[in-house]
Write an enzyme that holds these catalytic residues in place. Structure first.
Site, mmCIF file in Angstrom:
data_model
loop_
_atom_site.group_PDB
_atom_site.id
_atom_site.type_symbol
_atom_site.label_atom_id
_atom_site.label_comp_id
_atom_site.label_asym_id
_atom_site.label_seq_id
_atom_site.Cartn_x
_atom_site.Cartn_y
_atom_site.Cartn_z
ATOM 1 N N LYS A 10 -4.870 6.486 16.978
ATOM 2 C CA LYS A 10 -4.354 8.060 15.929
ATOM 3 C C LYS A 10 -4.081 9.685 16.394
ATOM 4 N N ARG B 47 -10.457 -4.030 4.444
ATOM 5 C CA ARG B 47 -11.412 -4.071 5.748
ATOM 6 C C ARG B 47 -12.103 -2.454 6.172
ATOM 7 N N PRO C 102 -3.646 11.137 5.402
ATOM 8 C CA PRO C 102 -4.117 10.464 4.267
ATOM 9 C C PRO C 102 -5.871 10.984 4.423
ATOM 10 N N TYR D 145 -9.184 11.780 10.827
ATOM 11 C CA TYR D 145 -10.043 11.659 12.114
ATOM 12 C C TYR D 145 -9.214 11.581 13.264
ATOM 13 N N ARG E 74 4.928 -7.875 9.462
ATOM 14 C CA ARG E 74 4.459 -9.455 10.028
ATOM 15 C C ARG E 74 5.204 -10.354 8.741
ATOM 16 N N GLY F 76 0.609 -1.087 0.220
ATOM 17 C CA GLY F 76 -0.281 -0.628 0.483
ATOM 18 C C GLY F 76 1.140 1.054 0.417
HETATM 19 C C1 HXC Z 1 -14.264 -6.767 14.687
HETATM 20 C C2 HXC Z 1 -12.659 -8.341 14.635
HETATM 21 C C3 HXC Z 1 -12.039 -7.689 13.127
HETATM 22 C C4 HXC Z 1 -13.576 -7.649 12.406
HETATM 23 C C5 HXC Z 1 -10.627 -9.004 13.611
HETATM 24 N N1 HXC Z 1 -10.903 -9.266 15.097
HETATM 25 N N2 HXC Z 1 -11.334 -8.681 12.249
HETATM 26 N N3 HXC Z 1 -13.214 -8.119 15.079
HETATM 27 N N4 HXC Z 1 -14.479 -7.364 13.870
HETATM 28 N N5 HXC Z 1 -13.586 -7.641 11.367
HETATM 29 C C6 HXC Z 1 -11.543 -9.215 16.387
HETATM 30 C C7 HXC Z 1 -10.517 -10.975 16.296
HETATM 31 O O1 HXC Z 1 -12.054 -11.738 16.017
HETATM 32 C C8 HXC Z 1 -9.951 -10.339 17.586
HETATM 33 O O2 HXC Z 1 -11.015 -10.396 18.655
HETATM 34 C C9 HXC Z 1 -9.192 -9.620 17.110
HETATM 35 O O3 HXC Z 1 -10.051 -8.337 16.164
HETATM 36 C C10 HXC Z 1 -7.952 -10.055 17.209
HETATM 37 O O4 HXC Z 1 -7.634 -10.342 15.600
HETATM 38 P P1 HXC Z 1 -6.311 -11.546 15.043
HETATM 39 O O5 HXC Z 1 -7.012 -11.276 13.422
HETATM 40 O O6 HXC Z 1 -6.296 -12.209 15.900
HETATM 41 O O7 HXC Z 1 -5.644 -10.151 15.074
HETATM 42 P P2 HXC Z 1 -4.136 -9.636 13.943
HETATM 43 O O8 HXC Z 1 -4.101 -11.058 13.385
HETATM 44 O O9 HXC Z 1 -3.298 -9.485 14.911
HETATM 45 O O10 HXC Z 1 -4.755 -8.956 13.083
HETATM 46 C C11 HXC Z 1 -4.782 -7.771 13.568
HETATM 47 C C12 HXC Z 1 -6.072 -6.969 12.799
HETATM 48 C C13 HXC Z 1 -6.364 -7.106 11.605
HETATM 49 C C14 HXC Z 1 -6.485 -5.421 12.531
HETATM 50 C C15 HXC Z 1 -7.340 -7.251 13.300
HETATM 51 O O11 HXC Z 1 -6.994 -6.258 10.492
HETATM 52 C C16 HXC Z 1 -4.493 -7.044 10.812
HETATM 53 O O12 HXC Z 1 -4.021 -7.591 10.686
HETATM 54 N N6 HXC Z 1 -4.683 -5.548 9.776
HETATM 55 C C17 HXC Z 1 -3.576 -5.010 8.978
HETATM 56 C C18 HXC Z 1 -3.659 -4.400 7.956
HETATM 57 C C19 HXC Z 1 -4.877 -3.561 8.271
HETATM 58 O O13 HXC Z 1 -5.719 -3.401 9.043
HETATM 59 N N7 HXC Z 1 -4.343 -1.754 6.699
HETATM 60 C C20 HXC Z 1 -5.485 -0.754 6.793
HETATM 61 C C21 HXC Z 1 -5.183 0.222 7.549
HETATM 62 S S1 HXC Z 1 -6.055 1.472 6.719
HETATM 63 P P3 HXC Z 1 -11.594 -11.941 19.152
HETATM 64 O O14 HXC Z 1 -11.604 -11.322 21.063
HETATM 65 O O15 HXC Z 1 -12.405 -12.554 19.016
HETATM 66 O O16 HXC Z 1 -9.791 -12.831 20.009
HETATM 67 C C22 HXC Z 1 -6.404 3.006 8.340
HETATM 68 C C23 HXC Z 1 -6.447 4.083 8.088
HETATM 69 C C24 HXC Z 1 -8.473 3.611 6.815
HETATM 70 O O17 HXC Z 1 -6.155 2.372 9.058
HETATM 71 C C25 HXC Z 1 -8.398 5.244 6.938
HETATM 72 C C26 HXC Z 1 -9.459 5.088 5.931
HETATM 73 C C27 HXC Z 1 -9.737 6.534 5.320
HETATM 74 P P1 NAP Z 2 -2.052 -1.682 4.349
HETATM 75 O O1 NAP Z 2 -1.488 -2.075 3.140
HETATM 76 O O2 NAP Z 2 -2.990 -2.545 5.054
HETATM 77 O O3 NAP Z 2 -0.760 -1.030 5.099
HETATM 78 C C1 NAP Z 2 -0.510 -1.464 6.337
HETATM 79 C C2 NAP Z 2 0.784 -1.658 7.077
HETATM 80 O O4 NAP Z 2 0.954 -2.397 8.306
HETATM 81 C C3 NAP Z 2 1.290 -3.980 6.094
HETATM 82 O O5 NAP Z 2 2.428 -3.536 4.649
HETATM 83 C C4 NAP Z 2 0.821 -4.323 7.399
HETATM 84 O O6 NAP Z 2 2.023 -5.357 6.469
HETATM 85 C C5 NAP Z 2 1.560 -3.353 8.416
HETATM 86 N N1 NAP Z 2 1.575 -4.646 9.878
HETATM 87 C C6 NAP Z 2 0.668 -4.598 10.107
HETATM 88 N N2 NAP Z 2 0.085 -5.062 11.351
HETATM 89 C C7 NAP Z 2 1.779 -4.978 11.879
HETATM 90 C C8 NAP Z 2 2.243 -5.037 12.746
HETATM 91 N N3 NAP Z 2 1.572 -5.200 13.851
HETATM 92 N N4 NAP Z 2 4.012 -5.001 12.368
HETATM 93 C C9 NAP Z 2 4.331 -5.007 11.717
HETATM 94 N N5 NAP Z 2 3.699 -3.902 10.420
HETATM 95 C C10 NAP Z 2 2.093 -3.997 10.244
HETATM 96 O O7 NAP Z 2 -2.470 -0.107 3.869
HETATM 97 P P2 NAP Z 2 -2.486 1.553 3.486
HETATM 98 O O8 NAP Z 2 -3.709 2.070 2.740
HETATM 99 O O9 NAP Z 2 -1.482 1.339 2.725
HETATM 100 O O10 NAP Z 2 -2.020 2.009 5.289
HETATM 101 C C11 NAP Z 2 -0.578 2.851 5.523
HETATM 102 C C12 NAP Z 2 -1.393 3.479 6.688
HETATM 103 O O11 NAP Z 2 -2.213 5.006 6.018
HETATM 104 C C13 NAP Z 2 -1.953 3.138 7.987
HETATM 105 O O12 NAP Z 2 -0.979 4.346 9.182
HETATM 106 C C14 NAP Z 2 -3.048 4.179 7.420
HETATM 107 O O13 NAP Z 2 -3.727 3.839 8.582
HETATM 108 C C15 NAP Z 2 -2.545 5.425 6.801
HETATM 109 N N6 NAP Z 2 -4.015 5.425 6.037
HETATM 110 C C16 NAP Z 2 -4.262 5.177 4.922
HETATM 111 C C17 NAP Z 2 -5.705 5.369 4.740
HETATM 112 C C18 NAP Z 2 -6.320 4.719 3.769
HETATM 113 O O14 NAP Z 2 -7.335 5.159 2.600
HETATM 114 N N7 NAP Z 2 -5.363 3.857 2.613
HETATM 115 C C19 NAP Z 2 -6.069 6.739 5.226
HETATM 116 C C20 NAP Z 2 -5.231 6.718 6.020
HETATM 117 C C21 NAP Z 2 -5.035 6.264 6.934
HETATM 118 P P3 NAP Z 2 1.964 -7.225 7.256
HETATM 119 O O15 NAP Z 2 0.409 -7.631 7.784
HETATM 120 O O16 NAP Z 2 2.586 -7.839 6.905
HETATM 121 O O17 NAP Z 2 2.001 -7.056 8.587
#
Ligand code: HXC
Ligand code: NAP
Length: 289
Positions: free
Chosen positions: A167, A204, A193, A152, A45, A24
């Site tokens: 955040k 997600r 962003p 936000y 990870r 990303g």
């Molecule tokens: C409710 C959820 C859920 C969901 C996970 N959980 N997904 N609960 N709804 N959709 C719960 C699980 O059931 C579990 O609780 C707990 O969260 C931990 O889940 P795990 O899968 O074991 O966690 P983990 O493997 O550590 O994964 C972390 C994560 C996952 C945050 C849940 O989504 C992830 O790895 N995300 C990384 C990438 C990411 O999120 N990118 C987006 C960034 S964009 P229980 O109680 O059941 O054990 C951003 C800004 C966007 O940040 C702004 C847009 C404008």
């Molecule tokens: P993304 O591709 O899902 O990026 C998240 C990255 O974080 C992945 O490479 C993931 O890799 C890594 N990560 C997650 N959990 C981690 C952990 N526990 N340890 C180490 N690395 C971890 O999403 P993105 O859209 O590029 O987001 C990048 C940044 O922009 C984030 O801070 C997000 O909050 C911010 N942001 C994004 C948006 C948007 O619209 N896209 C808007 C506002 C802010 P692994 O899963 O391999 O660990």
């Protein structure tokens, strides 16, 4: 104009660690920084994802190292930071970009779900910042921290409460350390962003076609962002061109958050005819003849 001509050699030989740099926005920043002369380290990870991104960077002649690291594990963060320092001999910039997030009604969240998001975003950013900062302070070199937040962080947002809380904390860290560590020549900057349709975020945060289609609707510029638009801003903020910017957060959202904030912003929907009708309805004082 291409960035290389606008800011030639802006990042030459700078060593930059990007957390979550395998995908990303993190990957887009790694590519842009590399094009501008930087040496890159990426952590996350999933090793296979990092390896694939590293290959892409290397194929463009960009030096890169990658390490599997969960930023929630402070011991592993310390170990990886040491390895990067050993390999490159220095670190100039840390980009706290790794994040976890998903939309959910808050009352449905388990404590583990809350912890997962807050520990990645808030604790992870703090662990990485502290590990970089204490080395910069010990060596007297200075450095720069770029934190990727979200608008936000100051407005809050429904349905992403753990992320908004975390955040906001990262923004507070940015502003606090901007003062505390300035004496060590360590700068703090942040980017907020708006919507950028990356795979990780959209899976997600916009998991239905309806939500995905609406993500650009609130943006006055009428579209979502392109990763290069964020990467260009990031390159400037971490470069020496921005050497007097400290503690500031720059929003790159096409005007989205302001659109939500202004009382009468929804009136942008009105046509010229609507405005003619409205103007005729609004009482005016008669000018004395
Ligand atoms: C409710 C959820 C859920 C969901 C996970 N959980 N997904 N609960 N709804 N959709 C719960 C699980 O059931 C579990 O609780 C707990 O969260 C931990 O889940 P795990 O899968 O074991 O966690 P983990 O493997 O550590 O994964 C972390 C994560 C996952 C945050 C849940 O989504 C992830 O790895 N995300 C990384 C990438 C990411 O999120 N990118 C987006 C960034 S964009 P229980 O109680 O059941 O054990 C951003 C800004 C966007 O940040 C702004 C847009 C404008
Ligand atoms: P993304 O591709 O899902 O990026 C998240 C990255 O974080 C992945 O490479 C993931 O890799 C890594 N990560 C997650 N959990 C981690 C952990 N526990 N340890 C180490 N690395 C971890 O999403 P993105 O859209 O590029 O987001 C990048 C940044 O922009 C984030 O801070 C997000 O909050 C911010 N942001 C994004 C948006 C948007 O619209 N896209 C808007 C506002 C802010 P692994 O899963 O391999 O660990």
């Amino acid at each position: 104009m291409c960035m290389e001509r606008f800011m030639p050699e802006a990042l030459t030989d700078k060593v930059i660690l990007i957390t979550g740099g395998g995908t990303g926005l993190g990957k887009a920043m790694a590519l842009r920084f590399g094009e501008l002369g930087a040496k890159i380290a990426i952590i996350g990870r999933r090793l296979e994802v990092l390896e694939q991104t590293a290959k892409e960077l290397e194929s463009q002649g960009i030096p890169v190292i990658f390490r599997g690291c969960d930023v929630r594990d402070s011991d592993r963060v310390a170990q990886v930071m040491s390895e990067i320092w050993e390999e490159y001999g220095q670190l100039d910039v840390l980009v706290n970009n790794a994040a976890g997030n998903f939309i959910s009604p808050t009352e449905r969240l388990s404590p583990r779900a809350v912890d997962a998001v807050i520990n990645i975003v808030l604790h992870g950013s703090l662990y990485c910042t502290m590990e970089a900062g204490k080395r910069w302070i010990a060596e007297g070199t200075g450095g720069t921290v770029l934190n990727i937040v979200a608008s936000y962080a100051w407005t809050g947002s429904a349905f992403v409460v753990p992320s908004a809380v975390a955040k906001a904390g990262v923004l507070a860290m940015t502003r606090s350390l901007a003062v505390e560590w300035a004496r060590y020549h360590i700068r703090q900057v942040a980017i907020a962003p708006g919507p950028f349709p990356t795979e990780g975020a959209w899976a997600r945060l916009a998991p239905t076609p309806e939500i995905a289609a609406s993500m650009g609707d609130r943006v006055p510029l009428g579209r979502t962002g392109q990763p290069e638009e964020l990467a260009n801003l990031a390159a400037y903020l971490i470069s020496d061109y921005a050497s007097f910017i400290n503690g500031e957060v720059v929003t790159v959202d096409g005007g989205e958050w302001l659109n939500g904030a202004g009382e009468f912003n929804s009136l942008t929907q009105l046509t010229a005819d609507d405005w003619d009708r409205i103007a005729a309805l609004i009482p005016r004082r008669k000018k004395p003849s």
